[in-house]
Design a protein around this motif. Structure first.
Motif, PDB file in Angstrom:
ATOM      1  N   THR A 134      42.103  36.555  37.902  1.00 44.33           N
ATOM      2  CA  THR A 134      41.615  35.314  37.915  1.00 44.33           C
ATOM      3  C   THR A 134      40.125  35.220  37.937  1.00 44.33           C
ATOM      4  OG1 THR A 134      43.440  34.537  39.460  1.00 44.33           O
ATOM      5  CG2 THR A 134      41.304  33.185  39.475  1.00 44.33           C
ATOM      6  N   ALA A 135      39.451  36.357  38.567  1.00 45.88           N
ATOM      7  CA  ALA A 135      37.874  36.459  38.580  1.00 45.88           C
ATOM      8  C   ALA A 135      37.366  36.782  37.237  1.00 45.88           C
ATOM      9  CB  ALA A 135      37.508  37.735  39.377  1.00 45.88           C
ATOM     10  N   LEU A 187      38.890  50.725  37.975  1.00 43.98           N
ATOM     11  CA  LEU A 187      38.243  49.747  38.493  1.00 43.98           C
ATOM     12  C   LEU A 187      39.584  48.965  39.317  1.00 43.98           C
ATOM     13  CD1 LEU A 187      35.856  48.070  36.029  1.00 43.98           C
ATOM     14  CD2 LEU A 187      35.146  48.805  38.145  1.00 43.98           C
ATOM     15  N   ILE A 188      40.640  48.943  38.536  1.00 46.46           N
ATOM     16  CA  ILE A 188      41.847  48.312  39.222  1.00 46.46           C
ATOM     17  C   ILE A 188      42.331  49.007  40.231  1.00 46.46           C
ATOM     18  CG2 ILE A 188      44.044  47.856  38.635  1.00 46.46           C
ATOM     19  CD1 ILE A 188      43.565  47.375  35.637  1.00 46.46           C
ATOM     20  N   ARG A 189      42.240  50.178  40.321  1.00 42.29           N
ATOM     21  CA  ARG A 189      42.794  51.398  41.667  1.00 42.29           C
ATOM     22  C   ARG A 189      41.815  50.814  42.969  1.00 42.29           C
ATOM     23  NH1 ARG A 189      42.329  55.523  39.059  1.00 42.29           N
ATOM     24  NH2 ARG A 189      44.562  55.596  38.290  1.00 42.29           N
ATOM     25  N   PHE A 190      40.575  50.868  42.586  1.00 38.37           N
ATOM     26  CA  PHE A 190      39.676  50.434  43.620  1.00 38.37           C
ATOM     27  C   PHE A 190      40.091  49.386  44.380  1.00 38.37           C
ATOM     28  CE2 PHE A 190      36.028  48.089  45.158  1.00 38.37           C
ATOM     29  CZ  PHE A 190      35.465  49.224  46.051  1.00 38.37           C
ATOM     30  N   PHE A 191      40.286  48.179  43.725  1.00 40.46           N
ATOM     31  CA  PHE A 191      40.629  46.997  44.465  1.00 40.46           C
ATOM     32  C   PHE A 191      41.972  47.143  45.237  1.00 40.46           C
ATOM     33  CE2 PHE A 191      37.128  45.457  41.901  1.00 40.46           C
ATOM     34  CZ  PHE A 191      36.634  44.598  42.762  1.00 40.46           C
ATOM     35  N   THR A 192      43.105  47.946  44.482  1.00 35.30           N
ATOM     36  CA  THR A 192      44.311  48.280  45.392  1.00 35.30           C
ATOM     37  C   THR A 192      44.308  48.671  46.656  1.00 35.30           C
ATOM     38  OG1 THR A 192      44.793  50.307  44.325  1.00 35.30           O
ATOM     39  CG2 THR A 192      45.506  48.381  43.024  1.00 35.30           C
ATOM     40  N   LEU A 229      34.553  41.964  44.580  1.00 37.44           N
ATOM     41  CA  LEU A 229      34.539  41.330  43.406  1.00 37.44           C
ATOM     42  C   LEU A 229      33.025  40.901  42.742  1.00 37.44           C
ATOM     43  CD1 LEU A 229      37.729  39.193  43.493  1.00 37.44           C
ATOM     44  CD2 LEU A 229      37.370  40.953  42.005  1.00 37.44           C
ATOM     45  N   GLU A 230      32.567  40.263  43.500  1.00 38.04           N
ATOM     46  CA  GLU A 230      31.048  39.815  43.480  1.00 38.04           C
ATOM     47  C   GLU A 230      30.062  40.893  42.506  1.00 38.04           C
ATOM     48  OE1 GLU A 230      29.314  37.967  46.850  1.00 38.04           O
ATOM     49  OE2 GLU A 230      30.812  36.290  46.622  1.00 38.04           O
ATOM     50  N   ARG A 231      30.289  42.163  43.385  1.00 38.59           N
ATOM     51  CA  ARG A 231      29.558  43.295  42.928  1.00 38.59           C
ATOM     52  C   ARG A 231      30.061  43.612  41.551  1.00 38.59           C
ATOM     53  NH1 ARG A 231      30.081  47.891  46.534  1.00 38.59           N
ATOM     54  NH2 ARG A 231      28.508  48.628  45.267  1.00 38.59           N
ATOM     55  N   MET A 232      31.470  43.715  41.419  1.00 35.75           N
ATOM     56  CA  MET A 232      31.956  44.244  40.166  1.00 35.75           C
ATOM     57  C   MET A 232      31.663  43.314  38.927  1.00 35.75           C
ATOM     58  SD  MET A 232      35.980  44.506  38.914  1.00 35.75           S
ATOM     59  CE  MET A 232      35.821  42.587  38.579  1.00 35.75           C
ATOM     60  N   LEU A 233      31.648  41.648  39.347  1.00 35.59           N
ATOM     61  CA  LEU A 233      31.073  40.996  38.156  1.00 35.59           C
ATOM     62  C   LEU A 233      29.824  40.989  37.886  1.00 35.59           C
ATOM     63  CD1 LEU A 233      33.096  38.006  39.408  1.00 35.59           C
ATOM     64  CD2 LEU A 233      33.962  39.127  37.447  1.00 35.59           C
ATOM     65  N   SER A 234      28.759  41.473  38.856  1.00 35.66           N
ATOM     66  CA  SER A 234      27.360  41.618  38.559  1.00 35.66           C
ATOM     67  C   SER A 234      27.367  42.784  37.793  1.00 35.66           C
ATOM     68  CB  SER A 234      26.823  41.776  39.921  1.00 35.66           C
ATOM     69  OG  SER A 234      25.191  41.692  39.696  1.00 35.66           O
ATOM     70  N   PHE A 235      28.080  44.112  38.115  1.00 32.07           N
ATOM     71  CA  PHE A 235      28.186  45.020  37.411  1.00 32.07           C
ATOM     72  C   PHE A 235      28.520  44.707  35.824  1.00 32.07           C
ATOM     73  CE2 PHE A 235      30.867  48.748  36.059  1.00 32.07           C
ATOM     74  CZ  PHE A 235      29.948  49.659  36.001  1.00 32.07           C
TER      75      PHE A 235
END
Length: 165
Positions: A106-107, A129-134, A146-152
């Motif tokens: 969604t993000a 990246l997916i593994r990090f969020f799991t 999520l904010e940090r990843m999107l900024s990245f």
């Protein structure tokens, strides 16, 4: 593909940077390469360390194939440098592809530029990246990261120890 056979050896825990690891004997590496059908790139393996089951990836770094010994595999592994441990190892043919959680997709859908950058990453980096969020548990940590990843992904700053893509 040949049947995956478990190999057993002893090795002394070593350290590179902050990462504990053992070197896998050459004859065992050759057998795993044959089972995996490759001798390049990450190779999925499984086995036991001192009798405790693990799932890990063999990695070649600085000219040597290393089995990194993390805390999930061996309690207090960074403090056990020099210890001789018992290891079994075999090629793991299981599919390790992770599916992104709903909040993650969604993000990305809400940020087309970030989604485009994400899709241009190698499959292994996407999976990282997916593994990090799991492993994130709280809404607060998910939102923050999520904010940090999107900024990245938009080319700003670092995320998970990586420079911008």
């Amino acid at each position: 593909m040949p049947t995956s056979i478990s190999h057993h050896f002893q090795a002394q825990i070593q350290l590179i940077g902050i990462n504990p690891y053992v070197l896998v004997p050459d004859d065992i590496l050759e057998a795993i390469f044959e089972q995996a059908g490759k001798n390049k790139g990450p190779i999925p393996v499984k086995g036991k360390v001192n009798g405790k089951a693990y799932t890990q990836t063999l990695m070649k770094y600085a000219g040597y194939w290393r089995l990194y010994i993390n805390l999930a595999m061996l309690d207090q592994s960074p403090k056990r440098i020099g210890e001789l441990i018992q290891i079994s190892i075999q090629f793991d043919p299981a599919d390790r592809t992770l599916t992104a959680q709903g909040f993650f997709t969604t993000a990305l859908e809400a940020h087309p530029e970030a989604k485009q950058v994400f899709e241009s990453l190698s499959k292994s980096k996407q999976q990282e990246l997916i593994r990090f969020f799991t492993f994130l548990k709280t809404e607060k940590s998910i939102k923050h990261n999520l904010e940090r990843m999107l900024s990245f992904l938009h080319g700003n700053g670092r995320f998970m120890g990586r420079d911008k893509p």
